[in-house]
Write a protein that holds these residues in place. Structure first.
Motif, PDB file in Angstrom:
ATOM      1  N   THR A 125       0.968  -1.068   0.211  1.00  0.00           N
ATOM      2  CA  THR A 125      -0.050  -0.004   0.039  1.00  0.00           C
ATOM      3  C   THR A 125       0.842   1.205   0.051  1.00  0.00           C
ATOM      4  O   THR A 125       2.066   1.072   0.336  1.00  0.00           O
ATOM      5  CB  THR A 125      -0.827  -0.061   1.282  1.00  0.00           C
ATOM      6  OG1 THR A 125      -0.282   0.141   2.474  1.00  0.00           O
ATOM      7  CG2 THR A 125      -1.877  -1.046   1.030  1.00  0.00           C
ATOM      8  N   TYR A 126       0.337   2.294  -0.268  1.00  0.00           N
ATOM      9  CA  TYR A 126       1.085   3.757  -0.688  1.00  0.00           C
ATOM     10  C   TYR A 126       0.137   4.789   0.187  1.00  0.00           C
ATOM     11  O   TYR A 126      -0.695   4.589  -0.040  1.00  0.00           O
ATOM     12  CB  TYR A 126       0.986   3.917  -1.955  1.00  0.00           C
ATOM     13  CG  TYR A 126       1.842   2.773  -2.555  1.00  0.00           C
ATOM     14  CD1 TYR A 126       3.377   2.792  -2.726  1.00  0.00           C
ATOM     15  CD2 TYR A 126       1.139   1.796  -3.343  1.00  0.00           C
ATOM     16  CE1 TYR A 126       3.939   1.693  -3.470  1.00  0.00           C
ATOM     17  CE2 TYR A 126       1.851   0.743  -3.926  1.00  0.00           C
ATOM     18  CZ  TYR A 126       3.246   0.609  -4.106  1.00  0.00           C
ATOM     19  OH  TYR A 126       3.740  -0.305  -4.757  1.00  0.00           O
ATOM     20  N   ALA A 127       0.951   5.612   0.827  1.00  0.00           N
ATOM     21  CA  ALA A 127       0.222   6.753   1.161  1.00  0.00           C
ATOM     22  C   ALA A 127      -0.158   7.863   0.064  1.00  0.00           C
ATOM     23  O   ALA A 127       0.415   8.392  -0.810  1.00  0.00           O
ATOM     24  CB  ALA A 127       1.273   7.642   1.971  1.00  0.00           C
ATOM     25  N   VAL A 128      -1.453   7.858   0.188  1.00  0.00           N
ATOM     26  CA  VAL A 128      -2.448   8.791  -0.661  1.00  0.00           C
ATOM     27  C   VAL A 128      -3.176   9.707  -0.163  1.00  0.00           C
ATOM     28  O   VAL A 128      -4.067   9.548   0.777  1.00  0.00           O
ATOM     29  CB  VAL A 128      -3.173   7.978  -1.777  1.00  0.00           C
ATOM     30  CG1 VAL A 128      -4.014   9.106  -2.592  1.00  0.00           C
ATOM     31  CG2 VAL A 128      -2.377   6.976  -2.669  1.00  0.00           C
ATOM     32  N   ALA A 136      -3.798  -1.877  -4.532  1.00  0.00           N
ATOM     33  CA  ALA A 136      -4.578  -2.512  -5.731  1.00  0.00           C
ATOM     34  C   ALA A 136      -5.901  -2.764  -5.350  1.00  0.00           C
ATOM     35  O   ALA A 136      -6.750  -2.755  -6.311  1.00  0.00           O
ATOM     36  CB  ALA A 136      -3.655  -3.820  -6.510  1.00  0.00           C
ATOM     37  N   THR A 137      -6.340  -3.057  -3.934  1.00  0.00           N
ATOM     38  CA  THR A 137      -7.785  -2.971  -3.645  1.00  0.00           C
ATOM     39  C   THR A 137      -8.335  -1.777  -3.436  1.00  0.00           C
ATOM     40  O   THR A 137      -7.904  -0.685  -2.995  1.00  0.00           O
ATOM     41  CB  THR A 137      -7.670  -3.551  -2.112  1.00  0.00           C
ATOM     42  OG1 THR A 137      -7.186  -4.748  -2.238  1.00  0.00           O
ATOM     43  CG2 THR A 137      -9.186  -3.903  -1.854  1.00  0.00           C
ATOM     44  N   LYS A 161      -4.847   6.587  -8.749  1.00  0.00           N
ATOM     45  CA  LYS A 161      -5.670   6.428  -9.872  1.00  0.00           C
ATOM     46  C   LYS A 161      -6.966   6.183  -9.517  1.00  0.00           C
ATOM     47  O   LYS A 161      -7.275   5.685  -8.574  1.00  0.00           O
ATOM     48  CB  LYS A 161      -5.385   5.083 -10.832  1.00  0.00           C
ATOM     49  CG  LYS A 161      -3.955   5.190 -11.522  1.00  0.00           C
ATOM     50  CD  LYS A 161      -3.568   3.750 -12.261  1.00  0.00           C
ATOM     51  CE  LYS A 161      -2.179   3.699 -12.630  1.00  0.00           C
ATOM     52  NZ  LYS A 161      -1.279   4.882 -12.787  1.00  0.00           N
ATOM     53  N   VAL A 162      -7.838   7.042 -10.142  1.00  0.00           N
ATOM     54  CA  VAL A 162      -9.256   6.786  -9.884  1.00  0.00           C
ATOM     55  C   VAL A 162      -9.951   6.236 -10.932  1.00  0.00           C
ATOM     56  O   VAL A 162      -9.598   6.321 -12.097  1.00  0.00           O
ATOM     57  CB  VAL A 162      -9.869   8.094  -9.509  1.00  0.00           C
ATOM     58  CG1 VAL A 162      -9.534   8.647  -8.137  1.00  0.00           C
ATOM     59  CG2 VAL A 162      -9.969   9.111 -10.683  1.00  0.00           C
ATOM     60  N   ALA A 163     -11.012   5.260 -10.685  1.00  0.00           N
ATOM     61  CA  ALA A 163     -11.836   4.731 -11.685  1.00  0.00           C
ATOM     62  C   ALA A 163     -12.598   5.397 -12.756  1.00  0.00           C
ATOM     63  O   ALA A 163     -12.688   5.446 -13.930  1.00  0.00           O
ATOM     64  CB  ALA A 163     -12.778   3.630 -11.090  1.00  0.00           C
ATOM     65  N   ALA A 196      -3.675   2.762  -6.179  1.00  0.00           N
ATOM     66  CA  ALA A 196      -2.471   3.380  -5.942  1.00  0.00           C
ATOM     67  C   ALA A 196      -1.435   2.241  -6.435  1.00  0.00           C
ATOM     68  O   ALA A 196      -1.423   1.107  -6.008  1.00  0.00           O
ATOM     69  CB  ALA A 196      -2.348   3.902  -4.905  1.00  0.00           C
ATOM     70  N   THR A 197      -0.391   2.660  -7.322  1.00  0.00           N
ATOM     71  CA  THR A 197       0.762   2.027  -7.672  1.00  0.00           C
ATOM     72  C   THR A 197       2.032   2.890  -6.820  1.00  0.00           C
ATOM     73  O   THR A 197       3.108   2.469  -7.175  1.00  0.00           O
ATOM     74  CB  THR A 197       1.108   1.860  -9.204  1.00  0.00           C
ATOM     75  OG1 THR A 197       0.946   3.280  -9.702  1.00  0.00           O
ATOM     76  CG2 THR A 197      -0.036   1.013  -9.616  1.00  0.00           C
ATOM     77  N   ALA A 198       1.732   3.824  -6.525  1.00  0.00           N
ATOM     78  CA  ALA A 198       2.621   4.625  -5.740  1.00  0.00           C
ATOM     79  C   ALA A 198       2.195   5.868  -4.777  1.00  0.00           C
ATOM     80  O   ALA A 198       0.994   6.124  -4.915  1.00  0.00           O
ATOM     81  CB  ALA A 198       3.934   5.392  -6.539  1.00  0.00           C
TER      82      ALA A 198
END
Length: 188
Positions: free
Chosen positions: A4-7, A27-28, A52-54, A65-67
């Motif tokens: 997981t990443y800090a968003v 990814a969830t 990223k938003v759907a 998120a991937t970063a």
């Protein structure tokens, strides 16, 4: 479970988001919702870096998120409604000032109406901010110091009938002016 990443999720001016602040996202998909303040509409999600938003144009969407990154809800003002007044009879005498007093369940305001076209004016207009639902038109002394006449309480139309034509001027004291809403096909 996966990385997981800090968003950081935030709202731009004129609205709120849920959840808010820094969230751990991977990814969830995580559900996010933007809620505009009165008079505003959700415009889009602005996303940076690995977030990223759907659906960037949907106020309720999911985030992955991937970063690390940021997500900000952007809001825009809803357009004002232009309403017009066509005074008749003595409502036009003595160089009056016209005011649209507008209100809703929580607030009210007076809008000084401006003449449309060339003087002498046949029509007057007011730009009513989004969210106001009712109006009373006032006829006042030209310097605004004295109220002369008013219409009955009116509901601001939601169709194309935005011109209020005074059809009965009232008696200037206890009887209020009445009229009819019609389409604003202004003929000068």
């Amino acid at each position: 479970f996966g990385k997981t990443y800090a968003v950081t999720i935030s709202a731009g001016a004129n609205g709120t988001v849920s959840p808010t602040g820094q969230q751990q996202v991977g990814a969830t998909p995580v559900s996010i919702t933007a809620t505009p303040n009165l008079g505003y509409a959700f415009k889009q999600w602005e996303v940076t870096d690995g977030a990223k938003v759907a659906d960037a144009t949907n106020a309720s969407t999911t985030l992955t998120a991937t970063a690390a990154g940021t997500v900000t809800a952007i809001f825009e003002e809803k357009p004002a409604t232009t309403i017009y007044l066509e005074p008749t009879g003595y409502w036009n005498s003595d160089n009056p000032q016209f005011v649209a007093h507008v209100w809703n369940n929580t607030s009210n305001k007076d809008i000084i109406m401006t003449g449309v076209g060339e003087a002498p004016y046949k029509y007057y207009k007011a730009e009513v901010p989004y969210g106001y639902t009712d109006v009373v038109f006032f006829r006042k002394k030209s310097d605004g110091s004295e109220l002369w006449n008013q219409t009955a309480d009116l509901t601001i139309p939601t169709d194309n009938k935005t011109l209020y034509e005074i059809t009965s001027t009232g008696n200037g004291t206890s009887t209020k002016a009445t009229g009819v809403w019609k389409e604003a096909n202004l003929v000068y």
